[in-house]
Enzyme design. Structure first.
Site, mmCIF file in Angstrom:
data_model
loop_
_atom_site.group_PDB
_atom_site.id
_atom_site.type_symbol
_atom_site.label_atom_id
_atom_site.label_comp_id
_atom_site.label_asym_id
_atom_site.label_seq_id
_atom_site.Cartn_x
_atom_site.Cartn_y
_atom_site.Cartn_z
ATOM 1 N N HIS A 49 -1.084 10.067 -3.016
ATOM 2 C CA HIS A 49 -2.258 9.512 -2.358
ATOM 3 C C HIS A 49 -3.484 10.394 -2.520
ATOM 4 O O HIS A 49 -4.607 9.922 -2.574
ATOM 5 C CB HIS A 49 -1.991 9.296 -0.863
ATOM 6 C CG HIS A 49 -3.140 8.648 -0.153
ATOM 7 N ND1 HIS A 49 -3.941 9.313 0.743
ATOM 8 C CD2 HIS A 49 -3.641 7.394 -0.241
ATOM 9 C CE1 HIS A 49 -4.871 8.500 1.194
ATOM 10 N NE2 HIS A 49 -4.725 7.327 0.612
ATOM 11 N N ASP A 99 -1.383 5.267 -6.146
ATOM 12 C CA ASP A 99 -2.579 6.104 -6.198
ATOM 13 C C ASP A 99 -2.349 7.148 -7.277
ATOM 14 O O ASP A 99 -1.260 7.736 -7.359
ATOM 15 C CB ASP A 99 -2.825 6.789 -4.854
ATOM 16 C CG ASP A 99 -3.244 5.811 -3.777
ATOM 17 O OD1 ASP A 99 -4.081 4.941 -4.068
ATOM 18 O OD2 ASP A 99 -2.743 5.926 -2.646
ATOM 19 N N GLU A 105 1.030 -0.738 -5.134
ATOM 20 C CA GLU A 105 -0.122 0.142 -5.317
ATOM 21 C C GLU A 105 0.285 1.592 -5.562
ATOM 22 O O GLU A 105 0.811 2.245 -4.668
ATOM 23 C CB GLU A 105 -1.038 0.094 -4.084
ATOM 24 C CG GLU A 105 -2.335 0.845 -4.309
ATOM 25 C CD GLU A 105 -2.768 1.705 -3.126
ATOM 26 O OE1 GLU A 105 -3.972 1.948 -3.016
ATOM 27 O OE2 GLU A 105 -1.913 2.162 -2.345
ATOM 28 N N HIS A 112 0.840 -1.203 0.000
ATOM 29 C CA HIS A 112 0.000 0.000 0.000
ATOM 30 C C HIS A 112 0.872 1.250 0.000
ATOM 31 O O HIS A 112 1.593 1.513 0.954
ATOM 32 C CB HIS A 112 -0.905 -0.027 1.228
ATOM 33 C CG HIS A 112 -1.937 1.045 1.238
ATOM 34 N ND1 HIS A 112 -2.137 1.866 2.329
ATOM 35 C CD2 HIS A 112 -2.827 1.431 0.302
ATOM 36 C CE1 HIS A 112 -3.114 2.705 2.060
ATOM 37 N NE2 HIS A 112 -3.554 2.459 0.844
#
Length: 272
Positions: free
Chosen positions: A82, A69, A67, A40
């Site tokens: 993010h 964003d 991941e 993450h």
């Protein structure tokens, strides 16, 4: 990770030995699916989030998926942050040349004050340096403040592809399209750019790919197109607080909450 005490192992072993023929009659358990490790924001506890260093550390530590964003710049480039507010994740507050761009905005129904990626071109963002977002909690990460820049989605794809080739193992990507309704209101089309980007790279046409969003409409719109580009791609609807309404539904005045979508009837609709 599951752990067992020595006593529990001994008890289980003794019970198995005493079962005799009864034990042999019990069918062998099926092999459980292997857990997947999703990095993450990269290894965000060990490096400033959404930097190539954070992704690199996650891959080195064995992550199966990384991941990013994804948010938009003023000139329509997709970068890895993010959220669109970069006040806490870059050194923008220390840059006098950008002081006048500090403002307050409402995004996904929440008001925030800071500096926003849509007010910066990619060239301007590249002059900024990433920093640790939670400096009090993760003080050890502050030693990396100023070391890394903001990567674009394309740079991130190339990096993961290079790491995959170097390490001899396939690495999945699990990108999240952020603030879709907000960006559309500003005249951007993040989903169209996302589709063009993954179609342009051999790696994202073939590697494991999961596309995330807290919104419902964008996943519905692009699902068939994503799978046409990468047949093994999957969609993942993220769930917020039970009382909250997905941003795209809230923008249309609808009242369906994440809690409603968590019910059996709601999950059937999500599956559809």
């Amino acid at each position: 990770m599951l752990t067992f005490s020595r006593r529990s192992v001994l008890v289980a072993s003794c019970a198995a030995a005493l079962c005799g023929t009864a034990r042999r009659a019990i069918a062998a358990p099926s092999i459980a699916p292997r857990p997947l490790v999703f990095a993450h924001r990269g290894a965000s506890a060990l490096r400033p989030e959404h930097t190539l260093a954070s992704y690199a550390k996650a891959i080195a530590d064995g992550a199966d998926f990384v991941e990013p964003d994804l948010v938009m710049t003023k000139d329509g480039v997709m970068v890895c942050r993010h959220e669109t507010n970069i006040a806490e994740t870059t050194d923008v507050a220390l840059r006098p040349e950008f002081a006048s761009r500090k403002r307050t905005a409402t995004i996904d129904g929440k008001t925030a004050t800071g500096w926003f990626t849509t007010d910066f071109t990619l060239a301007e963002l590249k002059t900024l340096r990433a920093k640790e977002r939670l400096a009090t909690l993760r003080a050890h990460n502050t030693r990396y403040d100023g070391h890394f820049d903001i990567p674009t989605f394309e740079e991130m794809i190339d990096f993961v592809a290079a790491e995959s080739a170097a390490r001899g193992r396939v690495l999945g990507l699990i990108p999240e399209i952020k603030h879709s309704t907000h960006f559309h209101a500003l005249g951007f089309d993040p989903e169209a750019l996302f589709l063009r980007t993954i179609a342009a790279h051999e790696y994202t046409r073939t590697a494991p790919l999961e596309v995330q969003s807290f919104e419902t409409g964008n996943l519905q719109r692009i699902g068939a197109d994503v799978r046409a580009i990468n047949p093994q791609a999957r969609l993942m609807l993220l769930m917020g607080e039970r009382k909250d309404v997905p941003p795209d539904l809230a923008a249309k005045g609808e009242k369906t909450t994440f809690g409603d979508l968590m019910t059996p009837a709601g999950l059937k609709e999500v599956r559809r």
